[in-house]
Design a protein around this motif. Structure first.
Motif, PDB file in Angstrom:
ATOM      1  N   TYR A 253       0.729  -1.008   0.113  1.00 12.88           N
ATOM      2  CA  TYR A 253      -0.221  -0.003   0.209  1.00 12.88           C
ATOM      3  C   TYR A 253       0.946   1.431  -0.163  1.00 12.88           C
ATOM      4  O   TYR A 253       0.605   2.134  -0.774  1.00 12.88           O
ATOM      5  CB  TYR A 253      -0.622   0.100   1.436  1.00 12.88           C
ATOM      6  N   GLU A 254       2.068   1.350   0.813  1.00 12.39           N
ATOM      7  CA  GLU A 254       2.880   2.541   0.875  1.00 12.39           C
ATOM      8  C   GLU A 254       3.240   2.608  -0.384  1.00 12.39           C
ATOM      9  O   GLU A 254       3.616   3.928  -0.841  1.00 12.39           O
ATOM     10  CB  GLU A 254       3.782   2.267   2.043  1.00 12.39           C
ATOM     11  N   ASN A 255       3.952   1.838  -0.989  1.00 13.12           N
ATOM     12  CA  ASN A 255       4.700   1.991  -2.361  1.00 13.12           C
ATOM     13  C   ASN A 255       3.696   2.342  -3.336  1.00 13.12           C
ATOM     14  O   ASN A 255       3.774   3.130  -4.257  1.00 13.12           O
ATOM     15  CB  ASN A 255       5.404   0.389  -2.749  1.00 13.12           C
ATOM     16  N   LEU A 256       2.398   1.779  -3.387  1.00  9.96           N
ATOM     17  CA  LEU A 256       1.414   2.245  -4.284  1.00  9.96           C
ATOM     18  C   LEU A 256       1.346   3.771  -4.030  1.00  9.96           C
ATOM     19  O   LEU A 256       1.077   4.644  -5.188  1.00  9.96           O
ATOM     20  CB  LEU A 256       0.168   1.503  -4.261  1.00  9.96           C
ATOM     21  N   TYR A 257       0.783   4.057  -2.954  1.00  9.38           N
ATOM     22  CA  TYR A 257       0.754   5.610  -2.543  1.00  9.38           C
ATOM     23  C   TYR A 257       1.841   6.431  -3.175  1.00  9.38           C
ATOM     24  O   TYR A 257       1.622   7.276  -3.717  1.00  9.38           O
ATOM     25  CB  TYR A 257       0.476   5.716  -1.004  1.00  9.38           C
TER      26      TYR A 257
END
Length: 696
Positions: A306-310
């Motif tokens: 999720y953090e990388n997609l954000y």
């Protein structure tokens, strides 16, 4: 008969597997059809291994079944193997305390060679010796321990257990153990930023994987190598290893290492602001995480995805998507963080309970030891709670947490000071009989000469009455001589009492000029007389060799006196405890031909000249560098297996009630505080020598 069935099973197993069924289905069918419990244990273990990174609940179920059946059959090695599987699955689902309990049970079994008896074991369907099988279980237990230490943030113990796995793997020729331990050590040293060490271990793991062909976990090694080269600013090599790690993970169908490598390469491209590449790999990472199912660390992997997609959508200026994944990141990370805090708290709670149980088993120990251990347990729990609080509150509570840590440190220092003083009083109690004996001698002289003086005074009156002044003068001279002797022995008794009071007094920490030879001689005699007072049959030869050129040196006499007394007491304790005494040649300056036939303790001092100073001073030997104090006995020596433990607090080889196990530990600290060193030279059945070096 049971072992015969087991042998036949392993011979026929490849033919029993139904080609029309999957591997786990064939195992389940075999499990239902067999009535031999020893075979059921192995089938459950195979199923636990199959599901260990696919379905944690199934893996745990089959591991627990294997434990129950092995215990029923009293097959301890099989039980240890099953406990390892169970411990790993409990670790994977975050139950650190229960995992530790399983691994502790496995370790106690695997370390005991007695359980090799009546064991018939197989490895990859080939029979192996019980000893090799036991050591392989011990290797695996250390591996699982290291994984648990990694998860509970105990890096020092993690490294220790991985190195133990390497040592045992080399002993039994287990290449997979060398590969996995080296792989994990590479990643651990990378986190510590010890890049060269990390590179050495990772290259070793990669080489072992290439040679053996076992590459299921190779993707992890390749990802670690990529990170190392990235930190070394070799980006070309780093990218190459990231791509190779991804390719290997796909080939081996290892989703865990695939997610791991996708995460690393995504973060790399984000750091380079490469929009398309970072978004592409972030999506691949997210898709791979969704395929993991109920496996270890899946929530943490999802939070990273999720953090990388954000970050990737933000870099691409697609703020709606970025905002969506930012929210998912926060929620998921908060869940992971809360789970981690809860698991760590349960882990610490179990450790605390286990330590209390062990403490209850040691009730026959002195009240003093029990109090010290309780303080240690409470201090450990307090420190853990502080760390947990810091993790939970994060940066907002740093200032407050630091104050609490400072207070705790102050309390620990205070506790240590009380501990040292209490140990001093304990050793003072041992000296009481010896001190009484030493004081009695000068007091006897005082009493005797006082009585003689009284008689001489009467004679003096008589002679003066008769007018015999010459004889009266002679008697007066005798009275004066006797008075001087009374004064001398009175001062001697006063010095003994002064020394006793200095020993019991809390150390002021102030150094003062001290005659080290007199101090050593004083405590040698007091120790000997104290032991004689407790045991009239005790006897030993005492030999001293004091270097008179030392003079006085600046030390804290109470503290160094304690060290010397402790070493002499230990020497007297060891000297008479063996039948055939040492054949070692006498120590420097000692020539007693009978020294090896009777219990003997040597105490010596020696001046050390430093190499500093002018040439003339060095030539004349007038530059004073330091001193050596040696205490030696001709007892049985210290066994090698405990030699590295003798300076540890509470370690003692004496029977219960005869030693606290703190003497050598505190002695070590005192000598180090004086800027010196304490060393031991021993050989079994030939004696022990402790040497203290102190700066002048």
């Amino acid at each position: 008969m049971k072992h015969l069935f087991k042998i036949l099973f392993y011979i026929l197993f490849p033919f029993l597997v139904n080609a029309q069924q999957s591997y786990p289905d064939s195992l389940r069918q075999a499990l239902e059809n067999t009535s031999v419990d020893l075979i059921k244990v192995d089938l459950n273990l195979y199923l636990a291994d199959f599901y260990e990174e696919k379905n944690l609940d199934s893996a745990l179920y089959f591991a627990e079944q294997a434990v129950l059946i092995a215990r029923k059959e009293n097959q301890k090695l099989a039980e240890a193997a099953a406990l390892n599987r169970k411990g790993y699955q409990l670790l994977s689902i975050g139950k650190y305390g229960e995992s530790l309990q399983s691994l502790m049970e496995a370790l106690s079994i695997a370390e005991n060679p007695d359980f090799e008896k009546n064991a018939w074991v197989f490895d990859n369907f080939s029979p192996i010796t019980p000893m090799k099988y036991r050591l392989d279980i011990l290797r695996i237990t250390h591996h699982m321990y290291a994984l648990l230490m990694n998860r509970t943030k105990n890096t020092e113990q993690e490294i220790f257990h991985y190195k133990e796995e390497i040592r045992i793997s080399e002993k039994i020729g287990k290449q997979v153990g060398l590969q996995l331990a080296s792989m994990n050590l590479g990643n651990t040293y990378l986190k510590l930023n010890k890049l060269d060490t990390a590179l050495d271990y990772s290259k070793k793991a990669a080489s072992l994987a290439e040679k053996s062909g076992f590459k299921y976990y190779h993707g992890w090694t390749l990802g670690t190598l990529a990170d190392i080269y990235l930190k070394k600013n070799e980006e070309g090599l780093a990218r190459q290893y990231y791509y190779t790690g991804i390719q290997n993970s796909k080939e081996q169908k290892n989703l865990g290492s695939l997610v791991w490598n996708y995460d690393k390469i995504t973060r790399y491209y984000l750091s380079k602001n490469e929009v398309d590449s970072s978004l592409y790999y972030a999506k691949r990472e997210f898709e791979s995480v969704k395929s993991l199912g109920a496996t270890s660390n899946v929530k943490a992997y999802l939070a990273d995805a999720y953090e990388n997609l954000y970050a990737a959508y933000k870099l691409k200026n697609q703020f709606d998507s970025a905002y969506k994944y930012q929210g998912l990141t926060v929620v998921t990370k908060e869940t992971v963080h809360k789970d981690e805090i809860k698991n760590l708290a349960e882990f610490q709670k179990l450790i605390f309970g286990e330590q209390l149980r062990l403490q209850n088993l040691e009730k026959e120990k002195t009240l003093y030891q029990n109090k010290v251990r309780t303080y240690a347990l409470l201090a450990g729990l307090g420190m853990f709670l502080l760390v947990a609080l810091i993790l939970y509150r994060n940066n907002r509570q740093k200032h407050k947490a630091n104050k609490v840590l400072e207070t705790t440190l102050s309390n620990l220092k205070s506790t240590q000071s009380q501990l040292i003083q209490s140990e001093k009083m304990a050793s003072l109690g041992e000296l009481t009989a010896g001190i009484a004996h030493e004081i009695q001698n000068p007091l006897n002289f005082v009493n005797n000469f006082s009585e003689v003086n009284a008689e001489l005074a009467d004679e003096l009156k008589m002679e003066l009455a008769t007018g015999n002044t010459q004889l009266a003068n002679e008697i007066a001279g005798d009275i004066k001589d006797n008075s001087e002797k009374i004064n001398h022995h009175g001062k001697r008794a006063a010095d003994i009492v002064k020394g006793m009071l200095q020993h019991s007094r809390s150390s002021s920490g102030v150094k003062e000029p001290t005659d080290i030879n007199a101090l050593c001689d004083e405590y040698l005699r007091l120790s000997y007389h104290g032991l004689r007072a407790k045991d009239k049959s005790f006897n030993a030869t005492m030999i001293t060799d004091f270097d008179e050129s030392i003079g006085k040196i600046n030390i804290i006499p109470q503290d160094i006196g304690r060290v010397v007394l402790n070493l002499i007491n230990n020497a007297f304790y060891a000297a008479p405890s063996k039948g055939v005494l040492s054949d070692l040649p006498p120590a420097r300056g000692f020539s007693d031909p009978d020294y090896k036939h009777v219990p003997t303790v040597w105490v010596s001092t020696k001046r050390i000249n430093t190499s500093l100073g002018s040439q003339a001073e060095r030539r004349e030997g007038t530059v004073f560098g330091g001193i050596l104090i040696s205490v030696r006995d001709n007892g049985p020596g210290i066994p090698k297996k405990i030699l590295d433990k003798i300076f540890q607090p509470f370690f003692t080889t004496k029977p219960t009630g005869q030693g606290t196990g703190l003497g050598l530990s505190l002695s070590y600290d005192i000598v180090r505080a004086h800027g010196g060193e304490i060393k031991v030279n021993t050989k079994e059945n030939e004696g022990t020598e402790f040497t203290i070096s102190l700066p002048a």
